[in-house]
Design a protein around this motif. Structure first.
Motif, short mmCIF file in Angstrom:
data_model
loop_
_atom_site.label_atom_id
_atom_site.label_comp_id
_atom_site.label_asym_id
_atom_site.label_seq_id
_atom_site.Cartn_x
_atom_site.Cartn_y
_atom_site.Cartn_z
N MET A 69 0.82 -1.20 0.00
CA MET A 69 0.00 0.00 0.00
C MET A 69 0.86 1.26 0.00
SD MET A 69 -3.30 0.29 2.41
CE MET A 69 -4.63 -0.79 2.10
N ASP A 70 1.86 1.30 -0.87
CA ASP A 70 2.69 2.50 -0.97
C ASP A 70 1.89 3.56 -1.71
OD1 ASP A 70 4.78 1.29 0.29
OD2 ASP A 70 5.67 0.55 -1.56
N ASN A 71 1.42 4.54 -0.98
CA ASN A 71 0.54 5.53 -1.57
C ASN A 71 0.54 6.79 -0.74
OD1 ASN A 71 -1.34 5.22 0.64
ND2 ASN A 71 -1.80 3.23 -0.26
N LEU A 72 -0.38 7.65 -1.07
CA LEU A 72 -0.54 8.93 -0.41
C LEU A 72 -0.67 8.79 1.11
CD1 LEU A 72 -1.42 12.01 -0.59
CD2 LEU A 72 -3.74 11.13 -0.81
N LEU A 73 -1.49 7.87 1.57
CA LEU A 73 -1.74 7.76 3.00
C LEU A 73 -0.56 7.17 3.77
CD1 LEU A 73 -5.50 6.70 3.15
CD2 LEU A 73 -4.51 8.93 3.57
N THR A 74 0.22 6.28 3.16
CA THR A 74 1.35 5.70 3.90
C THR A 74 2.41 6.74 4.18
OG1 THR A 74 2.37 4.91 1.86
CG2 THR A 74 1.05 3.32 3.11
N GLY A 75 2.48 7.78 3.36
CA GLY A 75 3.41 8.87 3.62
C GLY A 75 2.96 9.73 4.79
N LEU A 76 1.67 9.76 5.04
CA LEU A 76 1.12 10.58 6.12
C LEU A 76 0.86 9.80 7.40
CD1 LEU A 76 -1.55 12.52 4.02
CD2 LEU A 76 0.65 13.38 4.81
N ILE A 77 0.49 8.53 7.25
CA ILE A 77 0.10 7.72 8.41
C ILE A 77 0.97 6.47 8.42
CG2 ILE A 77 -1.81 6.47 9.49
CD1 ILE A 77 -3.70 8.33 7.87
N SER A 78 1.67 6.25 9.51
CA SER A 78 2.60 5.12 9.56
C SER A 78 1.93 3.79 9.88
CB SER A 78 3.71 5.40 10.58
OG SER A 78 3.14 5.61 11.86
N SER A 79 0.75 3.80 10.47
CA SER A 79 0.07 2.56 10.83
C SER A 79 -0.75 2.02 9.67
CB SER A 79 -0.86 2.81 12.03
OG SER A 79 -1.73 1.72 12.21
N LYS A 80 -0.36 0.83 9.19
CA LYS A 80 -1.11 0.20 8.10
C LYS A 80 -2.51 -0.17 8.54
CE LYS A 80 2.92 -1.65 5.80
NZ LYS A 80 3.13 -1.44 4.45
N THR A 81 -2.67 -0.54 9.80
CA THR A 81 -4.00 -0.86 10.32
C THR A 81 -4.89 0.37 10.32
OG1 THR A 81 -3.07 -2.64 11.68
CG2 THR A 81 -5.27 -1.85 12.28
N ARG A 82 -4.34 1.51 10.69
CA ARG A 82 -5.13 2.75 10.69
C ARG A 82 -5.55 3.11 9.27
NH1 ARG A 82 -3.15 7.67 14.23
NH2 ARG A 82 -3.22 5.94 15.68
N ILE A 83 -4.66 2.93 8.32
CA ILE A 83 -5.00 3.20 6.91
C ILE A 83 -6.13 2.28 6.47
CG2 ILE A 83 -4.16 3.06 4.53
CD1 ILE A 83 -1.41 3.95 5.65
N LYS A 84 -6.03 0.99 6.81
CA LYS A 84 -7.09 0.05 6.43
C LYS A 84 -8.43 0.44 7.05
CE LYS A 84 -4.06 -3.92 5.70
NZ LYS A 84 -3.65 -5.24 6.19
N LEU A 85 -8.39 0.90 8.30
CA LEU A 85 -9.62 1.35 8.96
C LEU A 85 -10.22 2.56 8.25
CD1 LEU A 85 -8.64 0.96 12.72
CD2 LEU A 85 -10.47 -0.26 11.52
N LEU A 86 -9.38 3.51 7.89
CA LEU A 86 -9.89 4.70 7.19
C LEU A 86 -10.51 4.31 5.86
CD1 LEU A 86 -7.04 7.26 7.96
CD2 LEU A 86 -9.38 7.31 8.85
N VAL A 87 -9.84 3.44 5.12
CA VAL A 87 -10.38 2.99 3.83
C VAL A 87 -11.70 2.28 4.05
CG1 VAL A 87 -10.02 1.37 1.92
CG2 VAL A 87 -8.16 2.88 2.65
N ARG A 88 -11.71 1.36 5.00
CA ARG A 88 -12.91 0.54 5.24
C ARG A 88 -14.11 1.37 5.67
NH1 ARG A 88 -16.73 -2.52 6.30
NH2 ARG A 88 -16.55 -4.68 6.94
N LEU A 89 -13.89 2.39 6.52
CA LEU A 89 -15.01 3.12 7.10
C LEU A 89 -15.31 4.46 6.42
CD1 LEU A 89 -14.23 2.34 10.83
CD2 LEU A 89 -15.97 1.27 9.39
N PHE A 90 -14.35 5.04 5.73
CA PHE A 90 -14.58 6.35 5.12
C PHE A 90 -14.98 6.28 3.66
CE2 PHE A 90 -13.03 7.88 8.98
CZ PHE A 90 -13.37 9.21 9.09
N PHE A 91 -14.67 5.18 2.97
CA PHE A 91 -15.06 5.12 1.57
C PHE A 91 -16.58 5.09 1.43
CE2 PHE A 91 -15.99 3.03 -2.44
CZ PHE A 91 -15.45 3.98 -3.27
N ASN A 92 -17.22 4.25 2.18
CA ASN A 92 -18.68 4.20 2.21
C ASN A 92 -19.11 4.46 3.65
OD1 ASN A 92 -21.40 3.71 2.15
ND2 ASN A 92 -21.25 1.71 1.19
#
Length: 192
Positions: free
Chosen positions: A1-24
């Protein structure tokens, strides 16, 4: 998941949570479900959920003994985070590259895992209108290479869509684009 969010947020779990809950934002999930889906410990997920709840980015809702987490759509950063998640998942490129260039299209929906905020690598689209299959196939292949995800499309005319309405109520679907008539087109997923 090398992308925009990994540069801003170091926790992969937090990124997955944001994707899971904020997309829909209509999606709700509970701790054990998320831990199993992300293949991480419940403690790791709990810690990230608590951090996001502390910043008021997430809300909770109790149902019996389970606590469901969902995006706080009233948070001032919600529109920006949702837009970032859409870009991360490649939905903005799908909309720009496929949906708006297909001719007489009325609506476009995400169905399946992506509609639930699960980035599985396969984007399922339901397109309502009259679409040139050759043009759709060509644009799909080009977009897949660019976003590094597979795209599957179901094209329905207005009558077929009307017949499927009852079946669709049982599934998670997300309107991502709609023709507003007189040339005005809007995108629900990217907030345009």
């Amino acid at each position: 998941m090398d992308n925009l969010l990994t540069g801003l947020i170091s926790s992969k779990t937090r990124i997955k949570l944001l994707v899971r809950l904020f997309f829909n934002p209509a999606t709700k999930a509970y701790l054990r479900e998320l831990a199993k889906e992300f293949d991480v410990s419940t403690n790791a997920v709990r810690e990230e959920l608590n951090q996001l709840k502390k910043t008021k980015l997430l809300k909770t809702e109790r149902s019996g003994r389970q606590v469901f987490y969902m995006a706080n759509t009233e948070h001032s950063l919600f529109p920006e985070l949702r837009s970032m998640v859409s870009k991360l998942m490649g939905i903005d490129q799908v909309i720009d590259s496929i949906v708006q260039r297909l001719g007489n299209l009325e609506k476009a929906y995400l169905i399946g895992d992506y509609a639930e905020g699960k980035d599985t690598g396969i984007i399922d689209l339901m397109l309502v209108g009259v679409v040139d299959p050759y043009h759709l196939n060509d644009l799909t292949k080009k977009t897949e290479r660019y976003i590094k995800r597979k795209i599957r499309s179901l094209v329905l005319n207005r009558e077929e869509y009307a017949r499927m309405t009852q079946q669709l109520k049982k599934k998670t679907i997300l309107l991502i684009w709609e023709d507003q008539g007189n040339g005005g087109k809007t995108s629900s997923a990217t907030g345009q």
